[in-house]
Design a protein around this motif. Structure first.
Motif, PDB file in Angstrom:
ATOM      1  N   THR A  16     -50.575 -13.505   1.480  1.00 46.19           N
ATOM      2  CA  THR A  16     -49.360 -12.880   1.995  1.00 46.19           C
ATOM      3  C   THR A  16     -48.124 -13.426   1.298  1.00 46.19           C
ATOM      4  N   PHE A  17     -48.032 -14.746   1.169  1.00 40.74           N
ATOM      5  CA  PHE A  17     -46.870 -15.334   0.505  1.00 40.74           C
ATOM      6  C   PHE A  17     -46.805 -14.950  -0.965  1.00 40.74           C
ATOM      7  N   LEU A  18     -47.939 -14.973  -1.667  1.00 44.84           N
ATOM      8  CA  LEU A  18     -47.938 -14.609  -3.085  1.00 44.84           C
ATOM      9  C   LEU A  18     -47.574 -13.146  -3.298  1.00 44.84           C
ATOM     10  N   GLN A  19     -48.044 -12.291  -2.396  1.00 43.29           N
ATOM     11  CA  GLN A  19     -47.705 -10.876  -2.534  1.00 43.29           C
ATOM     12  C   GLN A  19     -46.205 -10.653  -2.397  1.00 43.29           C
ATOM     13  N   ASN A  20     -45.574 -11.405  -1.533  1.00 43.84           N
ATOM     14  CA  ASN A  20     -44.139 -11.240  -1.315  1.00 43.84           C
ATOM     15  C   ASN A  20     -43.292 -11.946  -2.369  1.00 43.84           C
ATOM     16  N   ASN A  21     -43.859 -12.955  -3.035  1.00 49.77           N
ATOM     17  CA  ASN A  21     -43.116 -13.664  -4.070  1.00 49.77           C
ATOM     18  C   ASN A  21     -44.111 -14.323  -5.012  1.00 49.77           C
ATOM     19  N   ALA A  22     -44.524 -13.608  -6.037  1.00 46.19           N
ATOM     20  CA  ALA A  22     -45.517 -14.124  -6.974  1.00 46.19           C
ATOM     21  C   ALA A  22     -44.971 -15.268  -7.817  1.00 46.19           C
ATOM     22  N   TYR A  52     -59.698 -11.575  -5.303  1.00 46.50           N
ATOM     23  CA  TYR A  52     -58.789 -11.169  -4.226  1.00 46.50           C
ATOM     24  C   TYR A  52     -57.373 -10.960  -4.738  1.00 46.50           C
ATOM     25  N   ILE A  53     -57.033 -11.612  -5.828  1.00 43.58           N
ATOM     26  CA  ILE A  53     -55.735 -11.402  -6.478  1.00 43.58           C
ATOM     27  C   ILE A  53     -56.016 -10.581  -7.723  1.00 43.58           C
ATOM     28  N   HIS A  54     -55.528  -9.355  -7.714  1.00 46.64           N
ATOM     29  CA  HIS A  54     -55.784  -8.435  -8.826  1.00 46.64           C
ATOM     30  C   HIS A  54     -54.952  -8.815 -10.034  1.00 46.64           C
ATOM     31  N   SER A  55     -53.662  -9.039  -9.836  1.00 44.13           N
ATOM     32  CA  SER A  55     -52.779  -9.429 -10.930  1.00 44.13           C
ATOM     33  C   SER A  55     -51.441  -9.872 -10.353  1.00 44.13           C
ATOM     34  N   TYR A  56     -50.648 -10.461 -11.209  1.00 43.47           N
ATOM     35  CA  TYR A  56     -49.277 -10.802 -10.853  1.00 43.47           C
ATOM     36  C   TYR A  56     -48.392  -9.829 -11.619  1.00 43.47           C
ATOM     37  N   PRO A 148     -35.938   5.652  -1.261  1.00 41.49           N
ATOM     38  CA  PRO A 148     -35.389   4.863  -0.165  1.00 41.49           C
ATOM     39  C   PRO A 148     -36.230   3.623   0.171  1.00 41.49           C
ATOM     40  N   LYS A 149     -37.514   3.649  -0.147  1.00 40.97           N
ATOM     41  CA  LYS A 149     -38.368   2.476   0.050  1.00 40.97           C
ATOM     42  C   LYS A 149     -39.372   2.424  -1.086  1.00 40.97           C
ATOM     43  N   TRP A 150     -39.410   1.301  -1.760  1.00 37.87           N
ATOM     44  CA  TRP A 150     -40.347   1.102  -2.856  1.00 37.87           C
ATOM     45  C   TRP A 150     -41.486   0.234  -2.367  1.00 37.87           C
ATOM     46  N   MET A 151     -42.618   0.310  -3.039  1.00 37.43           N
ATOM     47  CA  MET A 151     -43.778  -0.505  -2.693  1.00 37.43           C
ATOM     48  C   MET A 151     -43.372  -1.972  -2.675  1.00 37.43           C
ATOM     49  N   GLY A 152     -43.471  -2.578  -1.515  1.00 37.39           N
ATOM     50  CA  GLY A 152     -43.112  -3.980  -1.381  1.00 37.39           C
ATOM     51  C   GLY A 152     -44.302  -4.840  -1.027  1.00 37.39           C
ATOM     52  N   GLY A 153     -45.477  -4.353  -1.285  1.00 34.12           N
ATOM     53  CA  GLY A 153     -46.689  -5.089  -0.940  1.00 34.12           C
ATOM     54  C   GLY A 153     -47.382  -4.436   0.240  1.00 34.12           C
ATOM     55  N   TYR A 154     -48.611  -4.803   0.423  1.00 33.77           N
ATOM     56  CA  TYR A 154     -49.405  -4.261   1.517  1.00 33.77           C
ATOM     57  C   TYR A 154     -49.053  -4.986   2.818  1.00 33.77           C
TER      58      TYR A 154
END
Length: 169
Positions: A16-22, A52-56, A148-154
């Motif tokens: 979760t943390f990495l997805q929000n800030n790699a 589990y981590i596809h890419s940064y 108005p909203k861009w992909m910001g992670g799952y």
């Protein structure tokens, strides 16, 4: 071969943390999830190795750096035999300006997200795809007017994880 690891509470927090800030440092990540830096780095590497981590990824602001047209292409195929679908999917991977493509249920077979420099270039892309022997029946183009909203992670905190529990490590 990818090794299997348990998605315990700490591993889920790391994801979760990495997805929000790699770009988060390992020290900051370790502090945020409550681990020592060495344990956090071991877990992060294990998550990477297990797939589990596809890419940064860094998402650039295209509107700041270039003129562009973004569009979704609803692609309907003539046939649904595996050789036709594989041929189409292989061809799509060769186009750099098609940045995402998903096989869909419903009215169209594929949804592709593409970025071009102009509407004329977008039209050329569609004509080129239709002109190849890829089994495409029709392409419906939807040009993006605003985002108005861009992909910001799952929404990882809101989804049910495969392991189903919140066991302690």
């Amino acid at each position: 071969m990818k090794r299997s690891i348990k998605l315990d509470r700490l591993n889920r927090r790391i994801l979760t943390f990495l997805q929000n800030n790699a770009r988060i440092s390992n020290i900051d990540l370790a502090n945020d999830v409550g681990l020592s830096p060495s344990a956090c780095l071991q877990r992060t590497k294990a998550l990477e190795e297990a797939g589990y981590i596809h890419s940064y990824l860094t998402v650039v602001n295209l509107n700041k750096i270039c003129e562009n047209v973004t569009a979704y292409l609803d692609i309907t195929m003539n046939h649904h035999e595996q050789p036709t679908l594989r041929r189409f999917e292989k061809a799509v991977k060769a186009y750099g300006n098609i940045v995402d493509c998903m096989r869909m249920s419903g009215g169209s077979d594929y949804m592709a997200f593409c970025v071009c420099s102009s509407v004329a270039e977008l039209n050329e892309l569609c004509e080129e795809l239709l002109g190849q022997d890829l089994g495409i029946q029709r392409i419906d183009t939807r040009i993006v007017m605003d985002t108005p909203k861009w992909m910001g992670g799952y929404p990882l905190d809101d989804l049910r994880w495969r392991d189903g529990g919140d066991e302690e490590e």
